[in-house]
Design a protein around this motif. Sequence first.
Motif, mmCIF file in Angstrom:
data_model
loop_
_atom_site.group_PDB
_atom_site.id
_atom_site.type_symbol
_atom_site.label_atom_id
_atom_site.label_comp_id
_atom_site.label_asym_id
_atom_site.label_seq_id
_atom_site.Cartn_x
_atom_site.Cartn_y
_atom_site.Cartn_z
ATOM 1 N N PHE A 22 0.881 -1.167 0.000
ATOM 2 C CA PHE A 22 0.000 0.000 0.000
ATOM 3 C C PHE A 22 0.916 1.213 0.000
ATOM 4 C CE2 PHE A 22 -2.177 -3.338 2.397
ATOM 5 C CZ PHE A 22 -3.320 -3.471 1.639
ATOM 6 N N LEU A 23 0.917 1.977 -1.086
ATOM 7 C CA LEU A 23 1.877 3.060 -1.250
ATOM 8 C C LEU A 23 1.193 4.409 -1.345
ATOM 9 C CD1 LEU A 23 3.985 1.324 -4.022
ATOM 10 C CD2 LEU A 23 4.535 1.437 -1.594
ATOM 11 N N SER A 24 1.838 5.418 -0.776
ATOM 12 C CA SER A 24 1.378 6.788 -0.949
ATOM 13 C C SER A 24 1.725 7.227 -2.363
ATOM 14 C CB SER A 24 2.068 7.687 0.075
ATOM 15 O OG SER A 24 1.714 9.027 -0.153
ATOM 16 N N ILE A 25 0.850 7.981 -2.977
ATOM 17 C CA ILE A 25 1.009 8.357 -4.380
ATOM 18 C C ILE A 25 1.853 9.625 -4.539
ATOM 19 C CG2 ILE A 25 -1.032 9.801 -4.651
ATOM 20 C CD1 ILE A 25 -0.530 7.035 -7.033
ATOM 21 N N ASN A 26 2.351 10.183 -3.457
ATOM 22 C CA ASN A 26 3.033 11.478 -3.505
ATOM 23 C C ASN A 26 4.443 11.433 -4.078
ATOM 24 O OD1 ASN A 26 0.793 12.652 -2.350
ATOM 25 N ND2 ASN A 26 1.551 12.349 -0.276
ATOM 26 N N GLN A 27 5.121 10.297 -4.062
ATOM 27 C CA GLN A 27 6.501 10.227 -4.538
ATOM 28 C C GLN A 27 6.555 10.062 -6.050
ATOM 29 O OE1 GLN A 27 5.494 7.736 -2.290
ATOM 30 N NE2 GLN A 27 6.238 8.563 -0.366
ATOM 31 N N GLN A 28 7.560 10.649 -6.644
ATOM 32 C CA GLN A 28 7.725 10.591 -8.106
ATOM 33 C C GLN A 28 7.908 9.169 -8.637
ATOM 34 O OE1 GLN A 28 7.144 13.182 -10.038
ATOM 35 N NE2 GLN A 28 7.366 11.847 -11.809
ATOM 36 N N PRO A 29 8.662 8.292 -7.973
ATOM 37 C CA PRO A 29 8.784 6.924 -8.496
ATOM 38 C C PRO A 29 7.441 6.182 -8.556
ATOM 39 C CG PRO A 29 10.518 7.345 -6.921
ATOM 40 C CD PRO A 29 9.585 8.514 -6.854
ATOM 41 N N ILE A 30 6.567 6.445 -7.603
ATOM 42 C CA ILE A 30 5.255 5.805 -7.599
ATOM 43 C C ILE A 30 4.408 6.384 -8.723
ATOM 44 C CG2 ILE A 30 3.196 5.292 -6.249
ATOM 45 C CD1 ILE A 30 5.872 4.027 -5.252
ATOM 46 N N LYS A 31 4.483 7.684 -8.941
ATOM 47 C CA LYS A 31 3.752 8.305 -10.047
ATOM 48 C C LYS A 31 4.213 7.737 -11.379
ATOM 49 C CE LYS A 31 2.804 12.686 -7.742
ATOM 50 N NZ LYS A 31 3.034 14.128 -7.744
ATOM 51 N N LEU A 65 -5.697 2.309 -7.870
ATOM 52 C CA LEU A 65 -5.659 3.628 -7.263
ATOM 53 C C LEU A 65 -6.865 3.780 -6.343
ATOM 54 C CD1 LEU A 65 -4.716 5.907 -10.288
ATOM 55 C CD2 LEU A 65 -3.218 4.989 -8.514
ATOM 56 N N ALA A 66 -6.632 4.312 -5.150
ATOM 57 C CA ALA A 66 -7.698 4.521 -4.176
ATOM 58 C C ALA A 66 -7.719 5.974 -3.745
ATOM 59 C CB ALA A 66 -7.490 3.623 -2.958
ATOM 60 N N ALA A 67 -8.914 6.463 -3.406
ATOM 61 C CA ALA A 67 -9.081 7.851 -2.980
ATOM 62 C C ALA A 67 -8.842 8.020 -1.482
ATOM 63 C CB ALA A 67 -10.474 8.357 -3.350
ATOM 64 N N VAL A 68 -8.584 6.947 -0.761
ATOM 65 C CA VAL A 68 -8.240 7.018 0.651
ATOM 66 C C VAL A 68 -6.740 6.782 0.793
ATOM 67 C CG1 VAL A 68 -10.520 6.328 1.461
ATOM 68 C CG2 VAL A 68 -8.809 4.593 1.017
ATOM 69 N N THR A 69 -6.167 7.237 1.889
ATOM 70 C CA THR A 69 -4.725 7.130 2.073
ATOM 71 C C THR A 69 -4.315 5.688 2.393
ATOM 72 O OG1 THR A 69 -4.844 7.611 4.431
ATOM 73 C CG2 THR A 69 -4.571 9.494 2.934
ATOM 74 N N ALA A 70 -3.053 5.401 2.176
ATOM 75 C CA ALA A 70 -2.508 4.084 2.489
ATOM 76 C C ALA A 70 -2.620 3.801 3.989
ATOM 77 C CB ALA A 70 -1.052 3.991 2.041
ATOM 78 N N GLU A 71 -2.477 4.832 4.818
ATOM 79 C CA GLU A 71 -2.600 4.666 6.265
ATOM 80 C C GLU A 71 -4.013 4.257 6.647
ATOM 81 O OE1 GLU A 71 -1.342 7.537 4.901
ATOM 82 O OE2 GLU A 71 0.773 7.122 5.242
ATOM 83 N N THR A 72 -5.007 4.834 5.987
ATOM 84 C CA THR A 72 -6.399 4.487 6.258
ATOM 85 C C THR A 72 -6.672 3.032 5.898
ATOM 86 O OG1 THR A 72 -7.098 6.755 5.839
ATOM 87 C CG2 THR A 72 -8.801 5.068 5.733
ATOM 88 N N ILE A 73 -6.158 2.593 4.768
ATOM 89 C CA ILE A 73 -6.349 1.205 4.354
ATOM 90 C C ILE A 73 -5.662 0.267 5.344
ATOM 91 C CG2 ILE A 73 -5.906 -0.492 2.544
ATOM 92 C CD1 ILE A 73 -6.021 1.885 0.549
ATOM 93 N N ALA A 74 -4.456 0.609 5.766
ATOM 94 C CA ALA A 74 -3.727 -0.210 6.735
ATOM 95 C C ALA A 74 -4.468 -0.266 8.069
ATOM 96 C CB ALA A 74 -2.319 0.331 6.938
ATOM 97 N N HIS A 75 -5.055 0.848 8.473
ATOM 98 C CA HIS A 75 -5.831 0.875 9.720
ATOM 99 C C HIS A 75 -7.066 -0.013 9.607
ATOM 100 C CE1 HIS A 75 -7.543 2.332 13.438
ATOM 101 N NE2 HIS A 75 -8.654 2.651 12.774
ATOM 102 N N ARG A 76 -7.773 0.063 8.477
ATOM 103 C CA ARG A 76 -8.945 -0.793 8.269
ATOM 104 C C ARG A 76 -8.547 -2.259 8.263
ATOM 105 N NH1 ARG A 76 -11.957 2.604 3.438
ATOM 106 N NH2 ARG A 76 -12.486 4.402 4.735
ATOM 107 N N LEU A 77 -7.404 -2.540 7.693
ATOM 108 C CA LEU A 77 -6.906 -3.907 7.654
ATOM 109 C C LEU A 77 -6.574 -4.395 9.063
ATOM 110 C CD1 LEU A 77 -6.014 -6.299 5.957
ATOM 111 C CD2 LEU A 77 -3.801 -5.193 5.690
ATOM 112 N N ALA A 78 -5.943 -3.553 9.852
ATOM 113 C CA ALA A 78 -5.565 -3.929 11.212
ATOM 114 C C ALA A 78 -6.800 -4.142 12.088
ATOM 115 C CB ALA A 78 -4.662 -2.866 11.829
ATOM 116 N N THR A 79 -7.819 -3.315 11.927
ATOM 117 C CA THR A 79 -9.015 -3.464 12.761
ATOM 118 C C THR A 79 -9.871 -4.646 12.323
ATOM 119 O OG1 THR A 79 -10.230 -1.869 11.398
ATOM 120 C CG2 THR A 79 -9.141 -1.028 13.373
ATOM 121 N N SER A 80 -9.762 -5.051 11.065
ATOM 122 C CA SER A 80 -10.552 -6.197 10.621
ATOM 123 C C SER A 80 -9.990 -7.514 11.146
ATOM 124 C CB SER A 80 -10.632 -6.243 9.091
ATOM 125 O OG SER A 80 -9.385 -6.576 8.535
ATOM 126 N N PHE A 81 -8.727 -7.532 11.568
ATOM 127 C CA PHE A 81 -8.115 -8.749 12.090
ATOM 128 C C PHE A 81 -8.062 -8.785 13.607
ATOM 129 C CE2 PHE A 81 -5.974 -8.893 7.839
ATOM 130 C CZ PHE A 81 -6.609 -10.045 7.421
#
Length: 90
Positions: A22-31, A65-81
Motif C-alpha cells: 500500500f503506497l502513498s502516491i506522492n513520490q515521483q517513483p510511484i507516479k 488507485l484509491a481515494a483514501v490514504t494508504a494509512e487508512t487502508i492499513a488501519h482498516r486492515l488492522a481493525t478487521s483482524f
Amino acid sequence: MATELVHIGFGNVIAVNRAIAFLSINQQPIKRLVRESREKGWLIDATHGRKAKAAILFDTGHIVLAAVTAETIAHRLATSFEPTEGKVEP
C-alpha cells in the motif's frame, strides 16, 4: 485460506491476500510506476473521479488507485483482524 477483503472507498473492496504493498502516491517513483501501468493497461482506477491518495500493488502486476490514504487502508486492515474474544455471535 479464506480471502480477506478490505474496503477502499466508494463501495470498492480488494483482496488483501493478493496485495503486496500500500503506497502513498506522492513520490515521483510511484507516479512513474502508475503512469507505466496505465500505458500497459494494468491500472485499475477506483477513485470515482477523486484525487488518488494511495496505490495498491498486487502480485498479478495490477495497480489499484484509491481515494483514501494508504494509512487508512492499513488501519482498516488492522481493525478487521482484531480478535473477536468476548464478542457474542448471534
